[in-house]
Write a protein that holds these residues in place. Structure first.
Motif, PDB file in Angstrom:
ATOM      1  N   ARG A 170       0.836  -1.192   0.000  1.00  0.00           N
ATOM      2  CA  ARG A 170       0.000   0.000   0.000  1.00  0.00           C
ATOM      3  C   ARG A 170       0.874   1.247   0.000  1.00  0.00           C
ATOM      4  NH1 ARG A 170      -2.783  -3.493  -1.101  1.00  0.00           N
ATOM      5  NH2 ARG A 170      -4.775  -4.174  -0.223  1.00  0.00           N
ATOM      6  N   ASP A 171       0.347   2.315  -0.585  1.00  0.00           N
ATOM      7  CA  ASP A 171       1.028   3.599  -0.533  1.00  0.00           C
ATOM      8  C   ASP A 171       0.822   4.221   0.844  1.00  0.00           C
ATOM      9  OD1 ASP A 171       1.729   3.260  -3.144  1.00  0.00           O
ATOM     10  OD2 ASP A 171       0.115   4.496  -3.956  1.00  0.00           O
ATOM     11  N   ARG A 173      -0.315   6.773   3.729  1.00  0.00           N
ATOM     12  CA  ARG A 173      -1.540   7.568   3.835  1.00  0.00           C
ATOM     13  C   ARG A 173      -1.224   9.048   3.661  1.00  0.00           C
ATOM     14  NH1 ARG A 173      -6.542   5.856   3.409  1.00  0.00           N
ATOM     15  NH2 ARG A 173      -6.039   4.108   4.786  1.00  0.00           N
ATOM     16  N   THR A 177      -4.753   9.812  -0.733  1.00  0.00           N
ATOM     17  CA  THR A 177      -5.127   8.413  -0.590  1.00  0.00           C
ATOM     18  C   THR A 177      -6.638   8.276  -0.516  1.00  0.00           C
ATOM     19  OG1 THR A 177      -3.089   8.065   0.658  1.00  0.00           O
ATOM     20  CG2 THR A 177      -4.724   6.306   0.718  1.00  0.00           C
TER      21      THR A 177
END
Length: 292
Positions: A170-171, A173, A177
Motif C-alpha cells: 500500500r502507498d 496515507r 489516498t
C-alpha cells in the motif's frame, strides 16, 4: 421510450441485472438553478463546484442511470456547458463518445454522420523502430542476449510488484489516498480541468525525446507536488510514494470510425499502475524527466 435499467430486486440471487423500463425525460434532463451572481463572477469555478457537488449525490437506481445537466452560462472556453453523468455499467468513455458522435450530424451535410479525425502520424525519433545492430563480435552478441535478459527481469519485477500491490503493498496515507468505503469522509471529490496548448506539449516532447503521455504525467506530478507541499507543510526534501490507476482504452484505434456507424456499448478497458513523482524541484522539467 424504453430503455434498460440495472435493478436489485431480490431476483437473480440478489445480483444486479437488466430490465426494460419507461423513461421519463424530465428525470434525466436537468436545468439547475444556480446563483447568477456566482456564475457571473467566476463561471469556471461555478462549473467545477457544480460537478464536484454531483460526486456527493448517489444516483437513483429506480430509473436508468444517466443524466444530462445543462449549465446555460458562458465560461472561458464555451458559451454553455453540458455535464453527462452516467453509470459505468452502461459503457466506457470511448463507447459513450462514439454514441454522442453517432447522435450528431455534420454541419456541412445534415444527413451525414460526423467523421472521426484521422489517426495521428507518429514521426518522432522515439517512435522509429530500432533495428538490431550488426553482431560483428562475441561482445556484441552477448550484449544483444543480455538486453533480452534485462527485459525479462524488468517484466518479472513488474509482475511481482503488481501481485504485491493486489495482496498487501500500500502507498503511505496522504491527502491523496482514497478513503475506505466504510469510513465517512468530509472530503468532497473535486474535478479540476486545465487546458494546455498542444503545440507547447509537443515542443517539450520533442526537446526531451519522450512521449506526450510522459509530458502530461510530468505536468500532473508537478501540480500534485506543489499542491501537496503547500497544503501539508511538510519539508521540501520529503519524497512521497504515490501511485494511480489509469484506465486505458483497448479498442483498436483503426476502427474508431466503425464505432460511430455501429455504436457498441459496454466496457473494453484495462488499467496501468502509474507512479507519480511527488517532490519539489527548482527545475520543472525534472518532473518530465522522472516520468520518461
Amino acid at each position: 421510450m424504453l430503455l434498460i435499467l440495472v435493478v436489485l430486486d431480490g431476483s437473480n440471487n440478489g445480483k444486479p441485472h437488466w430490465v426494460q423500463t419507461t423513461v421519463n425525460l424530465d428525470d434525466h434532463i436537468i436545468l439547475p438553478r444556480l446563483d447568477p451572481a456566482v456564475s457571473a463572477s467566476d463561471p469556471d469555478k461555478a462549473v467545477e463546484d457544480y460537478v464536484s457537488s454531483l460526486s456527493t449525490l448517489p444516483m437513483d437506481r429506480s430509473r436508468p442511470l444517466w443524466e444530462f445537466h445543462f449549465l446555460d452560462f458562458a465560461t472561458s472556453e464555451a458559451t454553455s456547458t453540458t455535464v453527462l453523468r452516467l453509470h459505468h455499467s452502461i459503457g466506457d468513455g470511448m463507447s459513450i463518445m462514439t454514441l454522442l458522435m453517432a447522435s450528431s450530424r455534420s454541419t456541412a451535410d445534415r444527413a451525414r454522420l460526423p467523421a472521426m479525425p484521422p489517426l495521428p502520424r507518429r514521426t518522432g525519433a522515439i517512435y522509429q523502430q530500432r533495428t538490431r545492430p550488426p553482431l560483428s563480435s562475441i561482445g556484441d552478441y552477448l550484449a544483444w542476449i543480455w538486453s533480452y535478459f534485462v527485459l525479462v527481469w524488468h517484466t518479472l519485477v513488474d509482475i511481482a510488484l503488481l501481485n504485491a500491490t493486489l495482496l498487501f503493498l500500500r502507498d503511505p496515507r496522504t491527502m491523496f489516498t482514497r478513503v475506505p468505503d466504510k469510513v465517512k469522509s468530509p472530503r468532497r471529490k473535486r474535478l479540476v480541468h486545465r487546458s494546455l496548448n498542444l503545440d507547447d506539449v509537443k515542443l517539450m516532447k520533442t526537446a526531451m525525446n519522450c512521449t506526450i503521455n510522459d509530458v502530461l504525467v510530468g505536468v500532473t506530478s508537478a501540480a500534485l507536488s506543489k499542491y501537496y507541499f503547500r497544503k501539508s507543510g511538510d519539508a521540501k526534501t520529503k519524497r512521497i510514494h504515490l501511485r494511480s490507476i489509469l484506465p486505458v482504452n483497448i479498442r483498436p484505434l483503426s476502427s474508431r470510425q466503425t464505432y460511430v456507424t455501429k455504436v457498441e456499448t459496454g466496457n473494453q478497458v484495462s488499467i496501468l499502475i502509474c507512479p507519480f513523482h511527488i517532490a519539489l524541484h527548482d527545475d520543472l522539467l525534472e518532473y518530465v524527466h522522472k516520468a520518461c
